[in-house]
Design a protein around this motif. Structure first.
Motif, mmCIF file in Angstrom:
data_model
loop_
_atom_site.group_PDB
_atom_site.id
_atom_site.type_symbol
_atom_site.label_atom_id
_atom_site.label_comp_id
_atom_site.label_asym_id
_atom_site.label_seq_id
_atom_site.Cartn_x
_atom_site.Cartn_y
_atom_site.Cartn_z
ATOM 1 N N HIS A 1 0.865 -1.174 0.000
ATOM 2 C CA HIS A 1 0.000 0.000 0.000
ATOM 3 C C HIS A 1 0.907 1.231 0.000
ATOM 4 O O HIS A 1 2.125 1.108 0.042
ATOM 5 N N CYS B 1 -4.839 5.623 0.171
ATOM 6 C CA CYS B 1 -3.857 4.660 -0.276
ATOM 7 C C CYS B 1 -3.466 5.068 -1.699
ATOM 8 O O CYS B 1 -4.310 5.366 -2.524
ATOM 9 N N GLU C 1 -1.379 3.216 -3.760
ATOM 10 C CA GLU C 1 -0.798 2.101 -4.508
ATOM 11 C C GLU C 1 -1.930 1.110 -4.751
ATOM 12 O O GLU C 1 -2.543 0.652 -3.799
ATOM 13 N N CYS D 1 -4.048 -1.683 -4.682
ATOM 14 C CA CYS D 1 -3.795 -2.756 -3.711
ATOM 15 C C CYS D 1 -4.926 -3.772 -3.688
ATOM 16 O O CYS D 1 -5.063 -4.535 -2.747
ATOM 17 N N HIS E 1 -9.289 -0.795 -3.328
ATOM 18 C CA HIS E 1 -8.249 0.240 -3.206
ATOM 19 C C HIS E 1 -8.852 1.639 -3.194
ATOM 20 O O HIS E 1 -8.460 2.507 -2.417
ATOM 21 N N MET F 1 -10.059 2.991 0.009
ATOM 22 C CA MET F 1 -9.100 2.996 1.122
ATOM 23 C C MET F 1 -8.690 4.429 1.441
ATOM 24 O O MET F 1 -7.593 4.858 1.157
HETATM 25 CU CU LIG Z 1 -3.975 0.095 -0.237
#
Ligand SMILES: [Cu+2]
Length: 316
Positions: A196, A232, A234, A236, A240, A243
């Protein structure tokens, strides 16, 4: 059909072109730079909530000030060329042969070399002075703030939430990041599962959350209270995009009251003793067990196999 014009009747003499282009470009460049610095800069991301955010805002504005004259020169030159050197009806003659121009070539090489080397020095200084510029520096940070009074925050990423631990408050853990004003913060960022990236946008902090890695990032909050976004950064997994969360910068007194209140509550709930110690890797079989025991302790619900920290009930 364009009306035929007398060739170069109203155009300036050949050697005056450079001067004309300069005379048009200079006021445009000065006006653009003044507007960038005084009108645009105060609204540039990521704002001025922390030392690293403030440095980033300055960096973006400074680079814009460097770029605008270059861009305006290209536009000015293009516009000037279109107006003065376009094809004119009846003009069948070739242009004069060009064999290079030592002065222009030397100026070009000199100016671009100065810009590139200058940016290299500028970037390096702006990385060192704000102690890593709010970016993850890995487990052994080279650039550290020169203060020993730092608030430690352990940031744990997992699919699909961040949780925060405060080791100076008994390791209490929350789902929301609360920070005191005028305080240097030392983030330790890691992950329970995939990669992440902890991105506290308005704080100017971004650090990859890799399982097995203690990624350290620093910032210093200023006297600007309010909320900020944590995302976040990245890709993931499926959720995601969901997040993200909001954090808050509060006064130092309000922070102490909140943190001590959370510590006391989690201690009396039995949560603090149930949490595994902060580590860089976690036994995946422990996570579902922890999830189910948290359901018993504080009624936390979540998908089996996942562990989510409690929603903190104490609002600072
Ligand atoms: Cu993430």
């Amino acid at each position: 059909m364009a009306t035929p014009e007398a060739p170069t009747a109203s155009a300036p003499a050949e050697r005056r072109h450079g001067l004309w282009i300069f005379a048009i470009w200079l006021p445009l460049a000065v006006i653009a730079d003044i507007l960038i610095w005084f009108v645009w800069k105060p609204h540039m991301p990521p704002g001025t909530m922390t030392s690293s955010a403030e440095h980033q805002q300055f960096d973006i504005a400074f680079m814009a000030i460097l770029c605008a004259p270059v861009l305006l020169f290209v536009w000015t030159y293009a516009g000037y060329a279109l107006l003065n050197w376009h094809y004119r009806v009846g003009d069948e003659e070739d242009g004069p042969p060009i064999h290079g121009h030592a002065k222009i070539q030397a100026t070009w090489i000199g100016a671009t070399a100065v810009i590139v080397l200058g940016l290299f020095v500028f970037g390096t200084v702006e990385l060192i002075v704000p102690a890593g510029a709010g970016a993850g520096e890995g487990p052994q940070p080279i650039w550290q703030p020169n203060t020993s009074h730092m608030l430690e925050v352990q940031v744990i990423g997992q699919q699909w939430a961040f949780s925060y631990r405060f080791p100076q408050f008994g390791g209490m853990e929350t789902s929301r990041l609360v920070l005191p004003a005028n305080t240097t913060v030392e983030f330790h960022v890691t992950s329970l599962d995939v990669i992440h990236s902890f991105w506290a946008y308005q704080l100017g902090v971004k650090a990859d959350a890799n399982p097995g890695v203690d990624n350290v990032a620093y910032t210093t909050t200023k006297n600007q209270l309010g909320s900020f976004t944590v995302r976040c950064n990245e890709l993931c997994g499926l959720w995601h995009g969901a997040m993200f969360n909001y954090g808050h910068i509060v006064s130092q007194g309000a922070f102490r009251t909140w943190a001590q209140g959370m510590q006391a509550k989690e201690s009396s709930d039995g949560l603090l003793s149930a949490l595994p110690p902060y580590a860089l890797t976690y036994d995946p079989t422990v996570i579902p067990q922890l999830g189910s025991s948290l359901v018993k302790i504080i009624g936390v619900t979540g998908s089996p196999g996942y562990y989510y920290p409690p929603q903190d009930p104490v609002t600072p």
